[in-house]
Design a protein around this motif. Sequence first.
Motif, short mmCIF file in Angstrom:
data_model
loop_
_atom_site.label_atom_id
_atom_site.label_comp_id
_atom_site.label_asym_id
_atom_site.label_seq_id
_atom_site.Cartn_x
_atom_site.Cartn_y
_atom_site.Cartn_z
N ALA A 36 0.91 -1.10 -0.04
CA ALA A 36 -0.09 -0.02 0.06
C ALA A 36 0.87 1.35 -0.15
N ARG A 37 2.14 1.22 0.69
CA ARG A 37 2.87 2.33 0.75
C ARG A 37 3.33 2.45 -0.55
N ILE A 38 4.04 1.51 -1.01
CA ILE A 38 4.58 1.42 -2.29
C ILE A 38 3.59 2.17 -3.45
N ASP A 39 2.46 1.57 -3.40
CA ASP A 39 1.28 2.11 -4.43
C ASP A 39 1.17 3.48 -4.21
N GLN A 40 1.35 4.14 -3.02
CA GLN A 40 0.76 5.61 -2.82
C GLN A 40 2.23 6.30 -3.40
N TRP A 41 3.43 5.73 -3.33
CA TRP A 41 4.56 6.46 -3.74
C TRP A 41 4.52 6.53 -5.28
N ASN A 42 3.69 5.43 -5.79
CA ASN A 42 3.79 5.52 -7.43
C ASN A 42 2.55 6.35 -7.88
N SER A 43 1.86 6.65 -6.99
CA SER A 43 0.34 7.52 -7.29
C SER A 43 0.57 9.00 -7.44
N ASP A 44 -0.37 9.80 -7.76
CA ASP A 44 -0.26 11.12 -7.83
C ASP A 44 -0.42 11.80 -6.54
N LYS A 45 -0.84 11.17 -5.40
CA LYS A 45 -0.91 11.55 -3.92
C LYS A 45 -0.08 10.81 -3.15
N LEU A 46 1.19 11.33 -2.82
CA LEU A 46 2.22 10.86 -2.23
C LEU A 46 1.79 10.36 -0.66
N PRO A 47 2.52 9.56 0.13
CA PRO A 47 2.04 9.23 1.33
C PRO A 47 2.48 10.28 2.27
N ILE A 48 3.39 11.35 1.87
CA ILE A 48 3.98 12.13 2.75
C ILE A 48 3.47 13.60 2.24
N TYR A 49 3.00 14.43 3.11
CA TYR A 49 2.84 15.58 2.93
C TYR A 49 4.30 16.56 3.03
#
Length: 480
Positions: A36-49
């Motif tokens: 899930a975290r890797i998917d977020q890094w590969n998405s348009d909305k990163l896991p970290i602001y």
Amino acid sequence: MKIACIGAGYVGGPTMAMIAYKCPDIEVVVLDIAQARIDQWNSDKLPIYEPGLDEIVFEARGRNLFFSIDVEKHVGEADIIFISVNTPTKVRGVGAGAAADLTYWESAARTIAKACTSSKIIVEKSTVPVKTAEAVEKVLARNCVDKSIRFDILSNPEFLAEGTAIDDLKKPDRVLIGGRETESGLKAVATLKAVYERWVPSERVITANLWSAELSKLTANAFLAQRISSINAISALCEATGANVKQVSYAIGTDSRIGPKFLNASVGFGGSCFQKDILNLVYICESVGLKEVADYWRSVVTINDYQKDRFVNRMLEAMFNTVSGKRCAIFGFAFKKDTGDTRETPAIDVCHKLMADKAKIACYDPQVTEDQMIRDLSLDPYMWDHPAGQVTPKMTMVKQQFTTCKTAYEAAAGAHCIAIMTEWDEFKTLDYQKLYDGMVKPAYIFDGRNIVDPVKLREIGFVVYGIGQPLDPFVTESAF
């Protein structure tokens, strides 16, 4: 050159993104076991602001920056392997509540030993206890089948600050690299140093031995936290004497030997590092028999806890010693502005204490989700960085007293008080007359960050409390 980083958190992700951004000829792969975290890094909305992070990630991603869960493959192919996994505070066993839990570190070392078929440079990026490098060397040596493979361990602690991380990475005060003072160790240091010197002036890339580098990170965080606790201790004295902590801070900050940074009195420090690293330092000192040194550093955490207690006590005393059934608007849940990080945020303790007195909490933060707030308020101490216990029976109880809002105005509607917990810029420019008109009277503002003008707010009609500032006459007369 190929670089792999085990751990896609607040340090690993941004740091590797900056290396890839500045060094387009180096392949950088950020690894994590959480899909899930890797998917977020590969998405348009990163896991970290983090301001500016999107720009560098989107520029380099797919070119020479990649995010993957295939840990063994990329570790095996890399020339340099960064380890940036969690080192949370132990919650049970020897050293519970102080010592660092190195479970994830040992697991990463075993993974590296299993995957590698050639010599590697291993870089400690996480904050770790002194002598962790020695432990990693032992794990690697005993678990790598091919005894001809050499592992050179370096310590490269990260000194970035959340909220300004990208600027800190682009123009760091210093980059510290520690290694063994052997021929291979010095060569490994030079290899990593050359990577940073692609954009960091060489005089700012400093070197040390392994143990000095490991201890420097703990010491830096301890000194910064110490300054906050020191000015917070003085803020209590200011309130008792009628002095203004802002004026005191400015006066002493003009002394070049002291300087103005980290002298803003507040409800207390938070974040993933300060308390955890100080407690780790305390444990190390106790382990080597330095009780007086351990007690000294523990006092920094004691003052931080005292400041949060004192803030809530001011709220209770000013509001006639009860908040039972009263709506309390919480402005900000993140531990500081320009980040969505809530680890060890003072808002958690303040909300807990208010809810213990049966307050109804209405919270607004522009970057923190409702799920994150509920989870944080439902976890036991030190569990925020542990995968286990993410969902607890406490959540049902928390939801009965805690709600989130989409705007500051919604949170303050019908509230008896506003408590400013995070110094978000938008809180400085709100229409406080509008907020006041919608609140129960007397309407209170408890400014835990000293970002609003108490004189102007008192003219509107608010009863105002600011950390370390002369007490509002209403508070003085009615509560003390």
